[in-house]
Design an enzyme around this catalytic site. Structure first.
Site, PDB file in Angstrom:
ATOM      1  NE  ARG A  89      -3.795  -1.790  -0.485  1.00 14.93           N
ATOM      2  CZ  ARG A  89      -3.704  -2.746  -1.323  1.00 14.93           C
ATOM      3  NH1 ARG A  89      -2.828  -2.444  -2.397  1.00 14.93           N
ATOM      4  NH2 ARG A  89      -4.431  -3.725  -1.557  1.00 14.93           N
ATOM      5  CD  GLU A  92      -2.937   0.860  -4.333  1.00  9.45           C
ATOM      6  OE1 GLU A  92      -3.279   0.645  -5.138  1.00  9.45           O
ATOM      7  OE2 GLU A  92      -2.992   0.801  -2.947  1.00  9.45           O
ATOM      8  CB  SER A 115      17.176  14.111   4.786  1.00  9.90           C
ATOM      9  OG  SER A 115      18.183  13.102   5.180  1.00  9.90           O
TER      10      SER A 115
END
Length: 147
Positions: A89, A92, A115
């Site tokens: 997820r 995604e 960073s």
């Protein structure tokens, strides 16, 4: 010699066997929750004192202390595209929102990156009538590109 992966596996097994939580371990080591979890999963070198304390709490052998202290290969997943649903997820989310995040960073900060070294992570649960929400905060220092 025990590898970082083997040490991480031993940590997970001991954590379950002893009924400990990541919060329990972070509090016992005096370290931040997200850092502790990542470190004991092999993503950070653990300082000697914390590695020894973790091994004591988790009843790990001495060679696990050495493995926990080793410099890791960070971000190494077992496959290029994660297959675990929770980790996927996030993959995604970055596929969908990555370009948006990049554009907003550049618009608000200029040419640079966030960073992942000077970085903080927080995961918390927020009650919601429609179902509890997972709130993940990624907090990284802005690093301008230097030409």
């Amino acid at each position: 010699m025990t590898t970082k992966k083997e040490a991480a596996d031993a940590v997970l097994a001991a954590k379950v066997r002893l009924g400990l939580t990541w919060t329990d371990l972070a509090e016992a080591l005096g370290t931040p929750l997200a850092w502790t979890t990542a470190a004991l999963l092999g993503q950070h070198p653990v300082p000697k004192e914390q590695a020894e304390r973790a091994a004591e709490i988790l009843e790990l052998p001495a060679d696990a202390v050495t493995a926990l202290r080793l410099q890791p290969t960070r971000g190494a997943l077992e496959s290029p595209v994660p297959t675990d649903p929770t980790i996927y997820r996030f993959y995604e989310v970055l596929q969908v929102y990555g370009p948006t995040i990049k554009e907003l960073i550049h618009e608000q900060f200029g040419d640079g990156i966030m960073s992942a070294i000077n970085f903080r992570l927080d995961v918390r649960r927020v009650p919601d009538p429609a179902g509890d929400r997972v709130v993940v905060t990624l907090d990284g220092k802005f690093l301008p590109y230097q030409w």
